[in-house]
Each structure stands twice: as structure tokens, then as C-alpha cells.
Design a protein around this motif. Structure first.
Motif, mmCIF file in Angstrom:
data_model
loop_
_atom_site.group_PDB
_atom_site.id
_atom_site.type_symbol
_atom_site.label_atom_id
_atom_site.label_comp_id
_atom_site.label_asym_id
_atom_site.label_seq_id
_atom_site.Cartn_x
_atom_site.Cartn_y
_atom_site.Cartn_z
ATOM 1 N N ASP A 196 -84.911 -27.678 -24.067
ATOM 2 C CA ASP A 196 -85.214 -28.488 -25.251
ATOM 3 C C ASP A 196 -86.697 -28.417 -25.607
ATOM 4 O O ASP A 196 -87.538 -28.183 -24.739
ATOM 5 N N GLY A 197 -86.990 -28.638 -26.894
ATOM 6 C CA GLY A 197 -88.381 -28.770 -27.333
ATOM 7 C C GLY A 197 -88.961 -27.552 -28.029
ATOM 8 O O GLY A 197 -90.160 -27.519 -28.313
ATOM 9 N N ARG A 241 -90.374 -28.669 -31.591
ATOM 10 C CA ARG A 241 -91.619 -29.437 -31.522
ATOM 11 C C ARG A 241 -92.784 -28.573 -31.049
ATOM 12 O O ARG A 241 -93.902 -28.701 -31.541
ATOM 13 N N ARG A 284 -77.343 -28.882 -37.888
ATOM 14 C CA ARG A 284 -78.723 -28.566 -38.286
ATOM 15 C C ARG A 284 -78.727 -27.824 -39.632
ATOM 16 O O ARG A 284 -77.696 -27.323 -40.071
#
Ligand code: IPE
Ligand code: IPE
Ligand code: MG
Length: 262
Positions: free
Chosen positions: A36-37, A40, A87
Motif C-alpha cells: 500500500d501507499g 501517496r 477507482r
């Protein structure tokens, strides 16, 4: 955020010193990762989210290499959830493109490293071209067993359980199995992950401390490790820190192991 990674002293150690802290007999056999991430990570640098997904592939490569070096036989990575279909179309297409690119270019290297590739999830939902590369890579690596790389795609843990129940009902109706034979090991045989062992260690990067519908059945007694590091920055050192932390855990499986006075 809550961070379950290792004690401060370890952060200063070099990679060889961290490796020296590993005890081969205490290493996990199966590591699962919620990568994850990526988005970001990219946004923090003013880049489009897809740049994070692209960089995340380098982390996957490093993790595979380290698993091979350490003899960790099973690596299962969450690449695209069922919920990720919600998404924006543009991000989904970019992710599918990356998947195709990864499989079509990395196949040879997987074969050379003797890695068996599997995909788990509702693969029918993938675009035909992505399905093609998934099938091809699965077929071309089906005879290999130095390491097992499993990629969860269009995957949902609840959907997996529903699909297992469907399979069981269908086989019971056709007389292949008897309903009174239903037990945990039979259910396990109908999961997408069969015949892989349950994960010993689950790593989730980027600060979120949830499971997000990943391997709901299989994680029953898995050790959970959460780190704030975003997936594109999760490299060898980070993985070594997670493994050292894992080795410090006492896996009790409901039993009493240590002699604590009561
Ligand atoms: C994980 O990174 C990869 C996928 C879910 C495909 P994210 O895309 O979720 O990145 P963040 O969590 O938004 O930063
Ligand atoms: C989980 O990450 C799925 C993958 C890593 C593929 P998400 O970013 O989709 O999870 P949530 O939405 O934060 O729970
Ligand atoms: Mg995310």
C-alpha cells in the motif's frame, strides 16, 4: 500511527548486520504483503499516482530476490483488490497496463529463477490481454518450485469464501463430496490459495492498520506487521527489519508456551 516495526537500535545497523541477526530456522515460510501507499508516495513528489505503482514494481523485485536469498519459499502479494475496481477508469487501465508489462517482460526472469507464478482472485474480471499474460505465465512456470509467487488480482477475501462455498455446494450436489465430511481442511481445499500454506507473516506498508479484505480465512494465526513506509520505499532493509521483528514474536496458536505465573 501505530507502528509495530522494530526497536530504535536496529534502524542504525547496516544491511549485513541486520542479515546477521536473522536465525534461519525462525524465518517465515510464507510472507504475504499488502503493498500500500504507491499513490501517496507519488503525490508527495508531485508525480502522477501511476509513477508510484511503477516504482512499486522495483520493490517487488527486491523482495523476490531477498526471499530467494533467504530461502523464503512463499510470497503472496496483494496487487489489485475487488474494491479497487471502484477507482477512476484511468488508474485502473494504467494498473492493468503495468500488470501486462510486468508479466510479459518478467516471465523469463521468473523462469530463470525457478519461481512458480500463480494468480488468485476473480480473474474473469480482468481485461482479456491481462488474462492472457496471467495464464501464459502460470502455464510456463507450473513445473517450477524453488519459490512460489502468488499475486492477488481482482481479489476479495469474502468473494473467495463465497466461491469456495459455491464449489462445495456444486460438488456435494454431484455426489463428489458428502456434506457430513465438511470440515476446515475441506473448506481450505476450495480456497483460491490451495495448496499454499497459510502465511506466517503479513506485512502492510504505508500506515494503514487494516486487512482490506485480504486472505480473511488464511490470516487466522498470521503475525501482522505494520509500517509507515510506503510500498515504493519498502526495500531490503525494511524487509529485514520486518523479519527480525517476526522472529521476536511468540506464536502461541492459543496454547500456553511460556511459564508465566498465574
Ligand atoms: C497500493 O497503493 C496499490 C493498489 C491498491 C493498486 P495505493 O494505490 O492504494 O496507494 P495509496 O494508498 O492511495 O497511497
Ligand atoms: C489494499 O489497498 C489493496 C491493495 C494493496 C491491492 P487499498 O489502498 O485498496 O486499501 P484501502 O482502501 O486503504 O483499505
Ligand atoms: Mg491504498
Amino acid at each position: 500511527m501505530q507502528q509495530t516495526s522494530s526497536s530504535p537500535g536496529l534502524e542504525q545497523l547496516s544491511e549485513p548486520d541486520l542479515t546477521a541477526k536473522l536465525e534461519p530456522e525462525l524465518l517465515p515460510k510464507h510472507v504475504a504483503v499488502i503493498m500500500d501507499g504507491n499513490g501517496r508516495w507519488a503525490e508527495l513528489q508531485g508525480l502522477p499516482r501511476i509513477a508510484g505503482h511503477r516504482e512499486g514494481i522495483n520493490s517487488v523485485r527486491e523482495m523476490i530476490t531477498l526471499c530467494l536469498e533467504l530461502g523464503i519459499q512463499y510470497l503472496t502479494i496483494y496487487a489489485f483488490s475487488q474494491e479497487n475496481w471502484n477507482r477512476p477508469m484511468q488508474e485502473i487501465s494504467a494498473l492493468m497496463g503495468l500488470l501486462e508489462h510486468y508479466l510479459s517482460t518478467e516471465r523469463a526472469s521468473l523462469i530463470e529463477q525457478r519461481i512458480r507464478f500463480r494468480a488468485i482472485g476473480r480473474l474473469d474480471a480482468l481485461p482479456e490481454s491481462a488474462r492472457h499474460w496471467v495464464r501464459t505465465t502460470e502455464q510456463e512456470t507450473a513445473h517450477l518450485d524453488k519459490m512460489h509467487l502468488t499475486v492477488a488480482l481482482s481479489y476479495g477475501g469474502r468473494a473467495e469464501i463465497v466461491d469456495a462455498v459455491r464449489g462445495i455446494i456444486s460438488d456435494a450436489q454431484s455426489g463428489k463430496i458428502r456434506p457430513d465430511h465438511l470440515n476446515e481442511s475441506l473448506v481450505q481445499r476450495y480456497l483460491y490459495t490451495h495448496p499454499l500454506p497459510d502465511p506466517d507473516l503479513l506485512i502492510r506498508t504505508s500506515g494503514e492498520t487494516r486487512i482490506s479484505n485480504f486472505l480473511l480465512w488464511q490470516l487466522a494465526y498470521t503475525e501482522l506487521y505494520f509500517t509507515a513506509t510506503p510500498w515504493p520505499d519498502f526495500r531490503r532493509r525494511e524487509f529485514l527489519l520486518a523479519l527480525i521483528e517476526y522472529q521476536r514474536r511468540e506464536r502461541r496458536f492459543g496454547r500456553v508456551l511460556s511459564t508465566v505465573s498465574s
